[in-house]
Scaffold this active site. Structure first.
Site, PDB file in Angstrom:
ATOM      1  N   ASP A   1      12.249  -9.821  -4.043  1.00 54.16           N
ATOM      2  CA  ASP A   1      11.364  -8.674  -4.275  1.00 54.16           C
ATOM      3  C   ASP A   1      10.035  -8.973  -3.611  1.00 54.16           C
ATOM      4  OD1 ASP A   1      10.171  -6.372  -5.146  1.00 54.16           O
ATOM      5  OD2 ASP A   1      10.444  -6.767  -7.282  1.00 54.16           O
TER       6      ASP A   1
ATOM      7  N   ARG B   1       0.092  -2.809  11.968  1.00 55.72           N
ATOM      8  CA  ARG B   1      -0.358  -3.815  10.997  1.00 55.72           C
ATOM      9  C   ARG B   1      -0.889  -3.190   9.706  1.00 55.72           C
ATOM     10  NH1 ARG B   1      -0.540  -8.884  12.758  1.00 55.72           N
ATOM     11  NH2 ARG B   1      -2.288  -9.452  11.436  1.00 55.72           N
TER      12      ARG B   1
ATOM     13  N   CYS C   1       7.380  -0.312  -1.528  1.00 55.48           N
ATOM     14  CA  CYS C   1       8.609  -1.092  -1.669  1.00 55.48           C
ATOM     15  C   CYS C   1       9.742  -0.649  -0.747  1.00 55.48           C
ATOM     16  CB  CYS C   1       9.069  -1.120  -3.120  1.00 55.48           C
ATOM     17  SG  CYS C   1       9.519   0.486  -3.792  1.00 55.48           S
TER      18      CYS C   1
ATOM     19  N   HIS D   1      11.909   1.859  -7.517  1.00 52.22           N
ATOM     20  CA  HIS D   1      11.615   0.588  -6.847  1.00 52.22           C
ATOM     21  C   HIS D   1      12.878   0.052  -6.175  1.00 52.22           C
ATOM     22  CE1 HIS D   1       9.386  -3.020  -6.021  1.00 52.22           C
ATOM     23  NE2 HIS D   1      10.277  -3.770  -6.645  1.00 52.22           N
TER      24      HIS D   1
ATOM     25  N   GLU E   1       0.852  -1.192   0.000  1.00 50.49           N
ATOM     26  CA  GLU E   1       0.000   0.000   0.000  1.00 50.49           C
ATOM     27  C   GLU E   1       0.879   1.230   0.000  1.00 50.49           C
ATOM     28  OE1 GLU E   1      -0.852   2.428   3.389  1.00 50.49           O
ATOM     29  OE2 GLU E   1      -1.867   0.687   4.238  1.00 50.49           O
TER      30      GLU E   1
END
Length: 130
Positions: free
Chosen positions: A92, A37, A42, A77, A12
């Protein structure tokens, strides 16, 4: 370890989109992803995963990448290369549904990722860089 991470912590980027992102420090990321939680993007997830792997004694290299390398531009990323018993693996665990299984970091390696074969192919990076 990778599968457990992917199945436990969702991707998210809500805080980034809303301009409420507090950074990628391990204390901030741990509080968000573990204590509250929440999911993460990334750089948050890779940072947490790398810290755990590092504390378990693995050699961890953080790398930046592009999702579509042929498009040029920045490297938004983060991926990891983790060495296990002298063999480097591409990890990844933080890209959308993520890679469930680390891939040997070698040209032509094919790994089944939940029914979808993924192949690692080396390309001349000079052709891909601006």
């Amino acid at each position: 370890m990778t599968r457990a991470h992917v199945e436990t912590i969702p991707f998210e980027n809500v805080d980034v989109v809303l301009g409420r992102h507090r950074g990628i420090g391990l204390d901030v990321v741990g509080e968000k992803l573990i204590t509250r939680r929440r999911g993460g993007y990334c750089y948050e997830q890779a940072g947490l995963f790398a810290a755990v792997a590092d504390r378990l004694g693995y050699d961890v290299q953080r790398t930046v990448s592009r999702v579509q390398p042929d498009r040029g531009g920045p490297y938004p990323h983060m991926t990891l290369i983790i060495t296990v018993e002298n063999t480097p693996y591409l990890v990844d665990a933080e890209f959308g549904s993520g890679m469930l299984v680390p891939m040997p970091f070698e040209n032509g390696a094919v790994v089944d990722q939940g029914g979808w074969p993924h192949r690692l192919i080396w390309e001349d990076l000079h052709e891909l860089l601006p």
